[in-house]
Scaffold this motif. Structure first.
Motif, PDB file in Angstrom:
ATOM      1  N   LYS A 134       0.797  -1.228   0.000  1.00 56.89           N
ATOM      2  CA  LYS A 134       0.000   0.000   0.000  1.00 56.89           C
ATOM      3  C   LYS A 134       0.828   1.275   0.000  1.00 56.89           C
ATOM      4  N   HIS A 135       2.125   1.184   0.328  1.00 57.71           N
ATOM      5  CA  HIS A 135       2.966   2.384   0.354  1.00 57.71           C
ATOM      6  C   HIS A 135       3.662   2.642  -0.978  1.00 57.71           C
ATOM      7  N   LEU A 136       3.497   1.709  -1.933  1.00 58.93           N
ATOM      8  CA  LEU A 136       4.259   1.801  -3.176  1.00 58.93           C
ATOM      9  C   LEU A 136       3.956   3.077  -3.952  1.00 58.93           C
ATOM     10  N   ASN A 137       2.707   3.508  -3.932  1.00 57.61           N
ATOM     11  CA  ASN A 137       2.318   4.710  -4.672  1.00 57.61           C
ATOM     12  C   ASN A 137       2.285   5.951  -3.793  1.00 57.61           C
ATOM     13  N   GLY A 138       2.838   5.839  -2.577  1.00 56.42           N
ATOM     14  CA  GLY A 138       2.872   6.977  -1.669  1.00 56.42           C
ATOM     15  C   GLY A 138       3.993   7.931  -1.993  1.00 56.42           C
ATOM     16  N   TRP A 196       7.345  -1.360   1.153  1.00 57.88           N
ATOM     17  CA  TRP A 196       6.756  -1.584   2.471  1.00 57.88           C
ATOM     18  C   TRP A 196       7.404  -0.632   3.468  1.00 57.88           C
ATOM     19  N   SER A 197       6.669  -0.320   4.524  1.00 59.91           N
ATOM     20  CA  SER A 197       7.179   0.594   5.546  1.00 59.91           C
ATOM     21  C   SER A 197       8.149  -0.135   6.474  1.00 59.91           C
ATOM     22  N   HIS A 198       8.864   0.638   7.279  1.00 59.92           N
ATOM     23  CA  HIS A 198       9.793   0.065   8.246  1.00 59.92           C
ATOM     24  C   HIS A 198       9.065  -0.861   9.222  1.00 59.92           C
ATOM     25  N   GLU A 199       7.888  -0.454   9.650  1.00 64.30           N
ATOM     26  CA  GLU A 199       7.106  -1.265  10.586  1.00 64.30           C
ATOM     27  C   GLU A 199       6.647  -2.573   9.931  1.00 64.30           C
ATOM     28  N   GLN A 256      16.296  -2.310   9.472  1.00 60.48           N
ATOM     29  CA  GLN A 256      15.360  -3.139  10.236  1.00 60.48           C
ATOM     30  C   GLN A 256      16.132  -4.176  11.070  1.00 60.48           C
ATOM     31  N   PRO A 257      16.158  -4.020  12.403  1.00 59.38           N
ATOM     32  CA  PRO A 257      16.990  -4.905  13.242  1.00 59.38           C
ATOM     33  C   PRO A 257      16.523  -6.356  13.301  1.00 59.38           C
ATOM     34  N   LEU A 258      15.247  -6.617  12.983  1.00 60.93           N
ATOM     35  CA  LEU A 258      14.759  -7.993  13.091  1.00 60.93           C
ATOM     36  C   LEU A 258      15.296  -8.921  12.006  1.00 60.93           C
ATOM     37  N   TRP A 259      15.990  -8.368  10.990  1.00 63.11           N
ATOM     38  CA  TRP A 259      16.637  -9.252  10.019  1.00 63.11           C
ATOM     39  C   TRP A 259      17.826  -9.983  10.639  1.00 63.11           C
ATOM     40  N   LYS A 260      18.302  -9.497  11.754  1.00 61.22           N
ATOM     41  CA  LYS A 260      19.525 -10.013  12.369  1.00 61.22           C
ATOM     42  C   LYS A 260      19.484 -11.526  12.604  1.00 61.22           C
TER      43      LYS A 260
END
Length: 340
Positions: free
Chosen positions: A174-178, A184-187, A274-278
């Protein structure tokens, strides 16, 4: 071939002669860049593109085409010499991983036809080879560890609809056309349900695109230094997420550049906001650190703890600028990446 796929995705083919009417040498086709609205020429066999009409190339440009052709022939000889089919797994194991690929990899061995998909609906097939099929089966095998870590996070949420929500995030974009033009957003990148879909789908895209990039880099002589330089190698993926570019670098390097090297001889590090990729990167045996590309000081960031700047000379460092290309022309970002 990967190059012909890339050319068809980024340009519109036209007649096989130049606008000036001059005939093209065999193997060349004319295209028009969709972004820059100018013509260029592409040779599928040599996988070379040129802004100059092939009949008007100077001596140096002609030598560049010959180097590419010679490098492709040498790469084919390398694969035939042992770094091809059977390097990563035997036939029985490959069959096992094909059956576990959920239809993302297909093989018709009788017809010697191999295909893979990067989209979740398996609509767009890409052709491959027997060795390419083996590489993708190895990718699936390596991906077991990060997917298991992701499943733990999903279970910990206690939300039975968590995976469905992740699929919705992945599908909507949904953020692609923003205003930021981001997929995608950071969240959203931090949502475990989304991450599970991403690990399954984007692993194919990020691995294969990087492999194609490395093939082109090798043909243009980027790795010739390793013919005489014995220093260790480190590869950094900027915006590297879960690390599939690095996995492609490791496999390519040990296949074509330094076949005698083993896992661990190459230092691999993913940098991402994004730290969760760790946990996924580390589950595949690679390093991860959180980094905002706007902060700069890239070499300081990747240096081993306690090491001095002089230690950079102990390595040959490759930086893969993968999914953050939209930022590298930013005046704030360029100096931090050493781009001027």
């Amino acid at each position: 071939s990967s190059a012909s796929s890339a050319s068809s995705a980024s340009s519109a083919s036209s007649a096989s002669s130049a606008s000036s009417g001059a005939p093209l040498p065999p193997g060349w086709t004319r295209h028009v860049s969709r972004q820059y609205k100018v013509e260029y020429w592409f040779h599928d066999g040599n996988q070379v593109s040129s802004w100059v009409h092939p009949s008007q190339m100077n001596a140096e440009q002609q030598r560049g085409v010959k180097r590419s052709r010679d490098a492709m022939e040498a790469a084919g000889a390398d694969a035939a010499g042992g770094r091809g089919a059977g390097w990563l797994m035997d036939e029985d194991e490959m069959e096992s991983w094909l059956s576990k690929s959920e239809g993302m990899i297909k093989a018709d061995k009788t017809a010697e036809k191999y295909e893979y998909f990067c989209d979740r609906n398996r609509k767009w097939a890409f052709g491959s080879t027997r060795f390419g099929c083996e590489l993708l089966c190895d990718l699936n095998r390596t991906n077991v560890a990060p997917l298991a870590e992701c499943q733990k996070l999903i279970v910990a949420t206690g939300d039975t609809a968590h995976e469905a929500k992740g699929m919705q995030i992945y599908s909507e974009k949904k953020h692609l056309n923003g205003p930021g033009g981001v997929t995608w957003s950071h969240e959203e990148y931090g949502h475990p349900g989304f991450q599970k879909v991403y690990l399954k789908m984007k692993s194919f895209q990020r691995f294969t695109e990087t492999w194609a990039l490395l093939e082109r880099a090798a043909r243009n002589g980027l790795f010739h230094i390793h013919n005489h330089d014995r220093r260790r190698v480190r590869a950094i993926s900027v915006g590297g997420g879960p690390g599939y570019e690095l996995l492609a670098f490791d496999r390519f390097f040990r296949c074509h550049i330094k076949p005698q090297w083993k896992e661990g001889d190459i230092e691999l590090m993913s940098l991402d906001l994004q730290p969760l990729w760790k946990i996924y990167v580390e589950s595949m045996g690679m390093r991860f650190d959180t980094w905002d590309i706007n902060d700069g000081h890239l070499l300081d960031k990747i240096r081993q703890p306690g090491a001095s700047p002089e230690s950079d000379g102990e390595y040959i460092t490759y930086v893969i600028i993968s999914y953050v290309m939209i930022y590298v022309t930013n005046a704030q970002v360029r100096p931090g990446l050493g781009l001027g």
